[in-house]
Design an enzyme around this catalytic site. Structure first.
Site, PDB file in Angstrom:
ATOM      1  N   TYR A   1      -2.578   4.112  -1.759  1.00  0.00           N
ATOM      2  CA  TYR A   1      -2.066   4.596  -3.045  1.00  0.00           C
ATOM      3  C   TYR A   1      -2.599   5.980  -3.403  1.00  0.00           C
ATOM      4  O   TYR A   1      -2.597   6.360  -4.581  1.00  0.00           O
ATOM      5  CB  TYR A   1      -2.400   3.591  -4.151  1.00  0.00           C
ATOM      6  CG  TYR A   1      -1.491   2.376  -4.150  1.00  0.00           C
ATOM      7  CD1 TYR A   1      -0.153   2.479  -4.545  1.00  0.00           C
ATOM      8  CD2 TYR A   1      -1.948   1.130  -3.756  1.00  0.00           C
ATOM      9  CE1 TYR A   1       0.697   1.375  -4.547  1.00  0.00           C
ATOM     10  CE2 TYR A   1      -1.106   0.014  -3.756  1.00  0.00           C
ATOM     11  CZ  TYR A   1       0.210   0.147  -4.152  1.00  0.00           C
ATOM     12  OH  TYR A   1       1.049  -0.938  -4.163  1.00  0.00           O
TER      13      TYR A   1
ATOM     14  N   GLU B   1       4.312   4.188   5.429  1.00  0.00           N
ATOM     15  CA  GLU B   1       3.686   2.943   4.975  1.00  0.00           C
ATOM     16  C   GLU B   1       3.744   1.861   6.049  1.00  0.00           C
ATOM     17  O   GLU B   1       2.786   1.101   6.238  1.00  0.00           O
ATOM     18  CB  GLU B   1       4.361   2.474   3.682  1.00  0.00           C
ATOM     19  CG  GLU B   1       4.059   3.426   2.516  1.00  0.00           C
ATOM     20  CD  GLU B   1       4.894   3.165   1.271  1.00  0.00           C
ATOM     21  OE1 GLU B   1       4.700   3.890   0.283  1.00  0.00           O
ATOM     22  OE2 GLU B   1       5.736   2.231   1.278  1.00  0.00           O
TER      23      GLU B   1
ATOM     24  N   PHE C   1      -4.276   4.682 -14.048  1.00  0.00           N
ATOM     25  CA  PHE C   1      -4.390   3.293 -13.596  1.00  0.00           C
ATOM     26  C   PHE C   1      -4.880   3.173 -12.154  1.00  0.00           C
ATOM     27  O   PHE C   1      -4.987   2.066 -11.618  1.00  0.00           O
ATOM     28  CB  PHE C   1      -3.043   2.573 -13.744  1.00  0.00           C
ATOM     29  CG  PHE C   1      -1.891   3.223 -13.012  1.00  0.00           C
ATOM     30  CD1 PHE C   1      -1.698   3.042 -11.654  1.00  0.00           C
ATOM     31  CD2 PHE C   1      -0.992   4.017 -13.701  1.00  0.00           C
ATOM     32  CE1 PHE C   1      -0.646   3.638 -10.980  1.00  0.00           C
ATOM     33  CE2 PHE C   1       0.077   4.626 -13.045  1.00  0.00           C
ATOM     34  CZ  PHE C   1       0.238   4.429 -11.672  1.00  0.00           C
TER      35      PHE C   1
ATOM     36  N   HIS D   1       5.591  -4.634  -3.540  1.00  0.00           N
ATOM     37  CA  HIS D   1       5.734  -3.190  -3.336  1.00  0.00           C
ATOM     38  C   HIS D   1       7.035  -2.939  -2.586  1.00  0.00           C
ATOM     39  O   HIS D   1       7.431  -3.740  -1.747  1.00  0.00           O
ATOM     40  CB  HIS D   1       4.563  -2.660  -2.500  1.00  0.00           C
ATOM     41  CG  HIS D   1       4.772  -1.250  -2.028  1.00  0.00           C
ATOM     42  ND1 HIS D   1       4.518  -0.168  -2.825  1.00  0.00           N
ATOM     43  CD2 HIS D   1       5.255  -0.758  -0.854  1.00  0.00           C
ATOM     44  CE1 HIS D   1       4.814   0.945  -2.160  1.00  0.00           C
ATOM     45  NE2 HIS D   1       5.262   0.614  -0.962  1.00  0.00           N
TER      46      HIS D   1
ATOM     47  N   LYS E   1       2.157  -8.709  -3.156  1.00  0.00           N
ATOM     48  CA  LYS E   1       0.851  -8.309  -3.687  1.00  0.00           C
ATOM     49  C   LYS E   1      -0.045  -9.524  -3.992  1.00  0.00           C
ATOM     50  O   LYS E   1       0.425 -10.669  -3.991  1.00  0.00           O
ATOM     51  CB  LYS E   1       1.082  -7.452  -4.941  1.00  0.00           C
ATOM     52  CG  LYS E   1       1.810  -6.125  -4.641  1.00  0.00           C
ATOM     53  CD  LYS E   1       1.905  -5.264  -5.901  1.00  0.00           C
ATOM     54  CE  LYS E   1       2.579  -3.934  -5.615  1.00  0.00           C
ATOM     55  NZ  LYS E   1       2.591  -3.062  -6.826  1.00  0.00           N
TER      56      LYS E   1
ATOM     57  N   ARG F   1      10.760  -8.858  -9.344  1.00  0.00           N
ATOM     58  CA  ARG F   1       9.706  -8.626 -10.339  1.00  0.00           C
ATOM     59  C   ARG F   1       9.997  -9.361 -11.642  1.00  0.00           C
ATOM     60  O   ARG F   1       9.076  -9.888 -12.289  1.00  0.00           O
ATOM     61  CB  ARG F   1       9.524  -7.129 -10.567  1.00  0.00           C
ATOM     62  CG  ARG F   1       8.720  -6.484  -9.426  1.00  0.00           C
ATOM     63  CD  ARG F   1       8.761  -4.985  -9.486  1.00  0.00           C
ATOM     64  NE  ARG F   1       7.772  -4.358  -8.606  1.00  0.00           N
ATOM     65  CZ  ARG F   1       7.781  -3.061  -8.306  1.00  0.00           C
ATOM     66  NH1 ARG F   1       8.719  -2.257  -8.803  1.00  0.00           N
ATOM     67  NH2 ARG F   1       6.863  -2.556  -7.511  1.00  0.00           N
TER      68      ARG F   1
ATOM     69  N   ASN G   1       2.576  -6.727 -10.156  1.00  0.00           N
ATOM     70  CA  ASN G   1       4.035  -6.854 -10.224  1.00  0.00           C
ATOM     71  C   ASN G   1       4.672  -7.401  -8.953  1.00  0.00           C
ATOM     72  O   ASN G   1       5.795  -7.047  -8.594  1.00  0.00           O
ATOM     73  CB  ASN G   1       4.670  -5.532 -10.675  1.00  0.00           C
ATOM     74  CG  ASN G   1       4.349  -4.387  -9.739  1.00  0.00           C
ATOM     75  OD1 ASN G   1       3.676  -4.583  -8.732  1.00  0.00           O
ATOM     76  ND2 ASN G   1       4.841  -3.200 -10.053  1.00  0.00           N
TER      77      ASN G   1
ATOM     78  N   THR H   1       9.355  -1.232 -12.136  1.00  0.00           N
ATOM     79  CA  THR H   1       7.897  -1.406 -11.997  1.00  0.00           C
ATOM     80  C   THR H   1       7.348  -2.360 -13.055  1.00  0.00           C
ATOM     81  O   THR H   1       6.525  -3.233 -12.746  1.00  0.00           O
ATOM     82  CB  THR H   1       7.202  -0.027 -12.138  1.00  0.00           C
ATOM     83  OG1 THR H   1       7.807   0.897 -11.236  1.00  0.00           O
ATOM     84  CG2 THR H   1       5.714  -0.132 -11.860  1.00  0.00           C
TER      85      THR H   1
ATOM     86  N   ARG I   1      14.748  -1.589  -3.467  1.00  0.00           N
ATOM     87  CA  ARG I   1      14.314  -1.238  -4.832  1.00  0.00           C
ATOM     88  C   ARG I   1      15.215  -1.948  -5.857  1.00  0.00           C
ATOM     89  O   ARG I   1      14.745  -2.394  -6.909  1.00  0.00           O
ATOM     90  CB  ARG I   1      14.336   0.275  -5.054  1.00  0.00           C
ATOM     91  CG  ARG I   1      13.390   1.071  -4.154  1.00  0.00           C
ATOM     92  CD  ARG I   1      11.934   0.995  -4.533  1.00  0.00           C
ATOM     93  NE  ARG I   1      11.642   1.443  -5.861  1.00  0.00           N
ATOM     94  CZ  ARG I   1      10.411   1.777  -6.272  1.00  0.00           C
ATOM     95  NH1 ARG I   1       9.372   1.723  -5.438  1.00  0.00           N
ATOM     96  NH2 ARG I   1      10.202   2.147  -7.504  1.00  0.00           N
TER      97      ARG I   1
HETATM   98  P1  IDP Z   1       6.554   1.238  -7.930  1.00  0.00           P
HETATM   99  O1  IDP Z   1       5.650   0.210  -7.269  1.00  0.00           O
HETATM  100  O2  IDP Z   1       7.632   0.592  -8.752  1.00  0.00           O
HETATM  101  O3  IDP Z   1       7.068   2.274  -6.976  1.00  0.00           O
HETATM  102  P2  IDP Z   1       4.688   3.259  -8.853  1.00  0.00           P
HETATM  103  O4  IDP Z   1       4.918   4.163 -10.017  1.00  0.00           O
HETATM  104  O5  IDP Z   1       4.796   3.840  -7.478  1.00  0.00           O
HETATM  105  O6  IDP Z   1       5.647   1.997  -9.018  1.00  0.00           O
HETATM  106  O7  IDP Z   1       3.240   2.636  -9.046  1.00  0.00           O
HETATM  107  C1  IDP Z   1       2.588   1.967  -7.973  1.00  0.00           C
HETATM  108  C2  IDP Z   1       1.974   0.690  -8.515  1.00  0.00           C
HETATM  109  O8  IDP Z   1       0.964   1.031  -9.473  1.00  0.00           O
HETATM  110  C3  IDP Z   1       2.918  -0.222  -9.296  1.00  0.00           C
HETATM  111  O9  IDP Z   1       3.713  -1.036  -8.464  1.00  0.00           O
HETATM  112  C4  IDP Z   1       1.947  -1.020 -10.129  1.00  0.00           C
HETATM  113  O10 IDP Z   1       1.291  -2.021  -9.361  1.00  0.00           O
HETATM  114  C5  IDP Z   1       0.930   0.044 -10.501  1.00  0.00           C
HETATM  115  N1  IDP Z   1       1.281   0.705 -11.774  1.00  0.00           N
HETATM  116  C6  IDP Z   1       2.279   1.608 -12.008  1.00  0.00           C
HETATM  117  N2  IDP Z   1       2.313   1.996 -13.279  1.00  0.00           N
HETATM  118  C7  IDP Z   1       1.272   1.359 -13.894  1.00  0.00           C
HETATM  119  C8  IDP Z   1       0.771   1.346 -15.241  1.00  0.00           C
HETATM  120  O11 IDP Z   1       1.277   2.039 -16.135  1.00  0.00           O
HETATM  121  N3  IDP Z   1      -0.310   0.542 -15.477  1.00  0.00           N
HETATM  122  C9  IDP Z   1      -0.911  -0.221 -14.512  1.00  0.00           C
HETATM  123  N4  IDP Z   1      -0.456  -0.241 -13.233  1.00  0.00           N
HETATM  124  C10 IDP Z   1       0.617   0.529 -12.927  1.00  0.00           C
HETATM  125 MG    MG Z   2       6.021   3.634  -5.846  1.00  0.00          MG
END
Ligand code: IDP
Ligand code: MG
Length: 139
Positions: A51, A128, A59, A117, A11, A104, A114, A93, A87
């Site tokens: 997304y 994707e 968010f 992805h 990212k 991460r 973070n 996350t 993962r």
């Molecule tokens: P993941 O990337 O671990 O699968 P997801 O829930 O799919 O997590 O969320 C996609 C992306 O959205 C995350 O990687 C992060 O960049 C962002 N994100 C997720 N939860 C939050 C939050 O609570 N606040 C701000 N950004 C978030």
């Molecule tokens: Mg995800």
């Protein structure tokens, strides 16, 4: 049966902070092989589309802005049980909750920025990967 392909993005925070090399090293050391890779940048429209599943989350707008804020590295990776294995390698996350040694935990700046992805299912890995790469760009 689980598939052997996953999709990742390094990212904007990871690219901006010069972590491309260190993160790719971790990915290779964990046994993944790169099948496609490109350095690119998402437009806000493309980030929103990628997304779209999160469109209702609070968010979402910030995430789209952040993911289009600078260059990324997109890649298709191959390993047995790729989605779950990757993962595990990247961790939770929220980097404050990510297990020690995960990508991460090591490189992420925040729950949003973070570092990486990772696809959450075989089906999404295909969707994707196809978002960024044509069949001719996969090796
Ligand atoms: P993941 O990337 O671990 O699968 P997801 O829930 O799919 O997590 O969320 C996609 C992306 O959205 C995350 O990687 C992060 O960049 C962002 N994100 C997720 N939860 C939050 C939050 O609570 N606040 C701000 N950004 C978030
Ligand atoms: Mg995800």
């Amino acid at each position: 049966m689980s598939g052997n392909i996953t999709f990742t993005m390094l990212k904007p925070d990871a690219v901006e902070n010069n972590h491309i090399g260190a993160i790719l090293q971790k990915i290779n050391e964990a046994g993944f092989r790169v099948r496609a890779m490109k350095y690119t940048r998402l437009t806000p429209e493309a980030a929103g589309q990628f997304y779209a599943v999160h469109a209702a989350r609070p968010f979402y707008a910030d995430l789209v802005k952040y993911m289009s804020s600078g260059p990324i590295v997109a890649a298709i990776l191959e390993k047995d049980n790729a989605v779950t294995s990757f993962r595990d390698l990247i961790g939770a996350t929220d980097p404050t909750k990510a297990a020690p040694g995960t990508i991460r935990a090591l490189f992420a700046k925040s729950i949003e920025a973070n570092a990486v992805h990772g696809s959450d299912s075989d089906e999404n890995a295909q969707i994707e990967g196809s978002f960024f790469f044509s069949a001719l760009e996969r090796f």
